[in-house]
Design a protein around this motif. Structure first.
Motif, PDB file in Angstrom:
ATOM      1  N   MET A  66    -101.452 176.994  20.641  1.00 48.84           N
ATOM      2  CA  MET A  66    -102.988 176.737  21.277  1.00 48.84           C
ATOM      3  C   MET A  66    -102.809 175.783  22.561  1.00 48.84           C
ATOM      4  SD  MET A  66    -103.110 173.634  18.421  1.00 48.84           S
ATOM      5  CE  MET A  66    -101.839 174.111  17.413  1.00 48.84           C
ATOM      6  N   ASP A  67    -103.863 175.920  23.421  1.00 48.64           N
ATOM      7  CA  ASP A  67    -103.950 175.436  24.506  1.00 48.64           C
ATOM      8  C   ASP A  67    -104.039 173.659  24.277  1.00 48.64           C
ATOM      9  OD1 ASP A  67    -106.764 174.870  24.162  1.00 48.64           O
ATOM     10  OD2 ASP A  67    -107.448 176.476  25.260  1.00 48.64           O
TER      11      ASP A  67
ATOM     12  N   SER B  41     -96.231 171.451  30.735  1.00 48.05           N
ATOM     13  CA  SER B  41     -97.063 171.518  29.354  1.00 48.05           C
ATOM     14  C   SER B  41     -98.510 172.185  29.222  1.00 48.05           C
ATOM     15  CB  SER B  41     -97.065 170.073  28.669  1.00 48.05           C
ATOM     16  OG  SER B  41     -97.848 170.294  27.281  1.00 48.05           O
ATOM     17  N   VAL B  42     -98.564 173.296  28.779  1.00 44.30           N
ATOM     18  CA  VAL B  42     -99.968 173.786  28.817  1.00 44.30           C
ATOM     19  C   VAL B  42    -100.555 174.020  27.221  1.00 44.30           C
ATOM     20  CG1 VAL B  42     -99.378 175.097  30.892  1.00 44.30           C
ATOM     21  CG2 VAL B  42     -98.704 175.980  28.559  1.00 44.30           C
TER      22      VAL B  42
ATOM     23  N   SER C 133     -94.538 171.061  18.881  1.00 51.50           N
ATOM     24  CA  SER C 133     -93.736 171.004  20.093  1.00 51.50           C
ATOM     25  C   SER C 133     -94.517 171.434  21.372  1.00 51.50           C
ATOM     26  CB  SER C 133     -92.611 172.041  19.942  1.00 51.50           C
ATOM     27  OG  SER C 133     -91.756 171.771  18.848  1.00 51.50           O
ATOM     28  N   PRO C 134     -94.209 171.057  22.623  1.00 51.56           N
ATOM     29  CA  PRO C 134     -94.898 171.444  23.558  1.00 51.56           C
ATOM     30  C   PRO C 134     -94.943 172.927  24.105  1.00 51.56           C
ATOM     31  CG  PRO C 134     -93.088 170.434  24.440  1.00 51.56           C
ATOM     32  CD  PRO C 134     -93.383 170.203  22.743  1.00 51.56           C
TER      33      PRO C 134
ATOM     34  N   PHE D  95     -96.384 162.277  21.557  1.00 52.67           N
ATOM     35  CA  PHE D  95     -95.503 163.291  20.942  1.00 52.67           C
ATOM     36  C   PHE D  95     -95.777 164.769  21.219  1.00 52.67           C
ATOM     37  CE2 PHE D  95     -95.846 159.521  17.859  1.00 52.67           C
ATOM     38  CZ  PHE D  95     -94.356 159.612  17.525  1.00 52.67           C
ATOM     39  N   VAL D  96     -97.062 164.892  21.792  1.00 51.02           N
ATOM     40  CA  VAL D  96     -97.494 166.235  21.994  1.00 51.02           C
ATOM     41  C   VAL D  96     -96.625 166.560  23.322  1.00 51.02           C
ATOM     42  CG1 VAL D  96     -99.222 167.702  23.172  1.00 51.02           C
ATOM     43  CG2 VAL D  96     -99.588 166.197  21.060  1.00 51.02           C
ATOM     44  N   GLU D  97     -96.541 165.782  24.426  1.00 51.63           N
ATOM     45  CA  GLU D  97     -95.788 165.882  25.774  1.00 51.63           C
ATOM     46  C   GLU D  97     -94.163 166.127  25.421  1.00 51.63           C
ATOM     47  OE1 GLU D  97     -96.603 162.936  28.141  1.00 51.63           O
ATOM     48  OE2 GLU D  97     -98.912 163.121  28.304  1.00 51.63           O
TER      49      GLU D  97
END
Length: 694
Positions: free
Chosen positions: A153-154, A233-234, A224-225, A197-199
């Motif tokens: 997902m974005d 990170s997109v 995970s990114p 955590f996302v990054e």
């Protein structure tokens, strides 16, 4: 007729492009040879690819001779484009070649090189694209064949890809899911995507998600990114696995560890944890806490005689009955066998625990019918108190257990009994229980009576009414002080029965005075908050009608605390009472928390100044200020004011000068029995009677 050279060149150029696009290998070589012969008008001509041309270049060039053995002219032109060699054109067979022919050959070579270069680049791009496409298809096949659900997902949560595992897990196809926001799969959760955590990736959690069918399930989620070619990170890659069965197993294990399998009540382990947590809250709020240890009487006999199945059913019914009389915040647990425990917190006084203990024992009074057996059990209850007896769950349970054995000894094997661990508390509890049981008996044995304290008009000293005060004449102790049994009646709920008796007795006495020829005199009856319900106006009307009394005989005194619950409901009840003709008096005014904005809405006739403000008059400046304020408020609202507890001439003088209307207190008269009050009333009303107030 020969065609124009330019037209021929253009036509052959189109043929060249078509050949490069359509043909490969020998066919392409032959077609390019034909084209070069056509452009130069040569009977002989060929195209040599780069590898063949390079090989021939290393050999000595052969001489071609005509029939007369003269050398035949030959034209050659290498084909280059951007430093890349693509081969050579060679033509011959004509007697001579002009400069224009050489120009046409050079132009054809340039065009051929550019077309071959473009075609070469296109071939490489197509090949690379095919490789990428094959690689992506290969990766997609791998993702689709793993059991785990993989979703990308974005950064805003909109789904970019959705593998077969996700289709199997959620029930949505990729067509249905891609492009939607991931939140449509959530179950009452809202987790943002902008956390650390996302990054960094690697976040692992257990979440609840929703399938297409609406089913809610537990999933293990790892984030995970998702990065672009520049490692920025997109978006997110989410890996999900259904762990519902594992969670259910964990819940079953947790339930077995912390709950009694038979009754589904908390077991000793969970009770200890919950009590310790509650004690921390009680410590911060400086509240009392109690632990009750309950042992059933006669259970062992039933269990041994009728069998374990009957015994288990009995324990389940006891657990159900205990739960029905406890508050939601109270704790009840089965410790094992026929032993239960209850944790009480958020209570004001420790004696409230004995009242709860009596309620628990009362649930066992009615028989328990199991398989046609009429079973009767009782119980012994031991109570330990926080913080006096201990400050942790284990200590309080142990001491409550000791107190339970003391209760069993004092009550006998079949007698229900309650005991505190502290002897002082035991004595206090036993005294309260003795008073409570005695008061219940007094209601039925005619031991209650009314005394009447006269109310006087401060202006002329005449008796204008009386407050009906309940008294208890015990057959052994004599008159029991109201301070002993009134608070107990309020805490146990007996105040409702006592209040009903007072209203009945006051109206009965008023009937006697009416029959004796006395004109109506208002008798004030106190009404507790528990009595102030929608049924009160009807009960008042029925009682007046039953004794044939005009409403001017009766006044109801209510406290401020009664008014502070559901104001509109209270005002509705008050309106119905005043519609009967019965007046209302606000008792103990100034001791509660009533709002002046509400006070003006209440249909009351009189405000009563509490004795706690009267006692300091006129020496205490604060009491003087409060009394003056109450009188001023009453005058503004057109209410009368009466002060209770008037015991000195100085108090009377201050109240009279401040504008108070009525008084009652020992300066004028103590509460009197009915005959004595009637005599005082007749004397006070006699012509020429000198008044104290005057």
């Amino acid at each position: 007729m020969r065609s124009h050279p330019v037209t021929d060149f253009i036509a052959n150029s189109a043929a060249l492009c078509d050949a490069v696009l359509r043909l490969r290998g020998h066919a392409l070589v032959e077609e390019l040879g034909r084209i070069v012969r056509s452009v130069t008008g040569s009977p002989l001509g060929e195209y040599l690819p780069a590898d063949a041309a390079s090989l021939l270049a290393k050999l000595p060039a052969p001489e071609i001779h005509a029939a007369n053995d003269a050398p035949v002219p030959t034209l050659t032109q290498d084909i280059w484009f951007d430093s890349k060699y693509f081969g050579r054109f060679t033509v011959s067979g004509r007697l001579d070649y002009s400069d224009l022919d050489r120009q046409h050959l050079a132009s054809l070579a340039t065009l051929t090189g550019s077309v071959l270069q473009v075609h070469s680049l296109a071939q490489r791009s197509t090949h690379a694209y095919s490789q990428v496409e094959a690689k992506l298809q290969h990766q997609a096949q791998i993702l689709d064949h793993i059991h785990e659900s993989v979703v990308t997902m974005d950064m805003s949560g909109f789904i970019l890809s959705w593998n077969k595992g996700a289709e199997r897990l959620f029930g949505y196809t990729a067509v249905e899911a891609v492009g939607r926001n991931i939140l449509f799969l959530y179950e009452d959760e809202d987790m943002g995507f902008d956390d650390p955590f996302v990054e960094q990736g690697g976040r692992l959690m257990e979440v609840r998600r929703k399938k297409k069918s609406g089913e809610i399930f537990w999933a293990s989620l790892s984030l995970s990114p998702l990065c672009d070619a520049n490692s920025r990170s997109v978006g997110l890659i989410a890996y999900l696995t259904d762990i519902t069965e594992r969670k259910m197993a964990e819940e079953r294990i947790h339930h077995l560890a912390y709950y009694d399998a038979l009754t589904n009540l908390p077991n000793r382990t969970l009770l200890t944890k919950l009590v310790d947590q509650a004690l921390m809250v009680a410590q911060r709020g400086r509240l009392h806490g109690c632990v009750l240890f309950i042992d059933l009487n006669r259970f062992k006999l039933i269990n041994d005689t009728l069998g374990r199945r009957i015994g288990d059913a009995l324990l389940c019914e006891v657990a159900r009955r205990f739960r029905t009389v406890l508050r939601d915040q109270d704790l009840v647990a089965r410790l094992g066998g026929d032993e239960f425990a209850v944790g009480l917190f958020d209570i004001g006084q420790h004696f409230e625990a004995s009242m709860v203990a009596q309620k628990l024992l009362a649930t066992l009074n009615s028989p328990i019918i199991i398989d046609g057996h009429d079973l009767r059990v009782g119980g012994s209850v031991g109570i330990s108190v926080y913080p006096q007896d201990g400050d942790d769950a284990e200590t309080l349970l142990r001491l409550a257990d000791i107190a339970m054995y003391r209760a069993k000894q004092e009550g006998g094997s079949d007698g229900d009994h309650v005991a505190f661990y502290s002897q002082d508390m035991n004595q206090g509890m036993q005294e309260r229980m003795r008073i409570e049981s005695g008061l219940r008996a007094a209601l039925g044995n005619g031991e209650l009576l009314l005394h009447y304290q006269p109310k006087f008009c401060i202006e002329n000293g005449r008796i204008i009414g009386a407050e009906a005060l309940v008294r208890w004449r015990h057959p052994v102790r004599g008159l029991v002080p109201p301070s002993e049994f009134i608070p107990l009646a309020e805490s146990t709920g007996l105040v409702v029965q006592v209040g009903e008796w007072v209203l009945e007795a006051a109206c009965a006495q008023a009937k006697q005075w009416k029959d004796a020829g006395l004109p109506p005199i208002r008798l004030a009856v106190n009404v507790s908050a528990r009595e102030f319900t929608s049924s009160l106006p009807g009960r008042v009307q029925d009682t007046l009608d039953r004794y044939g009394l005009e409403p001017t005989w009766l006044e109801l005194e209510i406290t401020e605390s009664t008014l502070m619950h559901n104001i509109d409901r209270v005002i509705g009840i008050m309106d119905r009472i005043t519609a009967i003709g019965v007046t209302l008096s606000l008792d103990d005014f100034g001791t509660g928390y009533s709002s002046l904005s509400y006070l003006k809405r209440f249909p009351i006739d009189t405000l009563k100044i509490d004795r706690s403000f009267t006692i300091g008059l006129p020496s205490d400046a604060n009491d003087c200020a409060i009394a003056n304020t109450i009188i001023s408020i009453a005058q503004q609202l057109k209410h009368k004011v009466i002060a209770e507890g008037v015991e000195t001439v100085e108090q009377l003088a201050f109240l009279k000068n401040s504008g108070c209307d009525e008084v009652q207190g020992y300066l004028f008269a103590k509460p009197l029995e009915a005959d004595a009050f009637e005599q005082a009333l007749r004397e006070n009303w006699a012509p020429g009677h000198a008044t104290r107030a005057a």
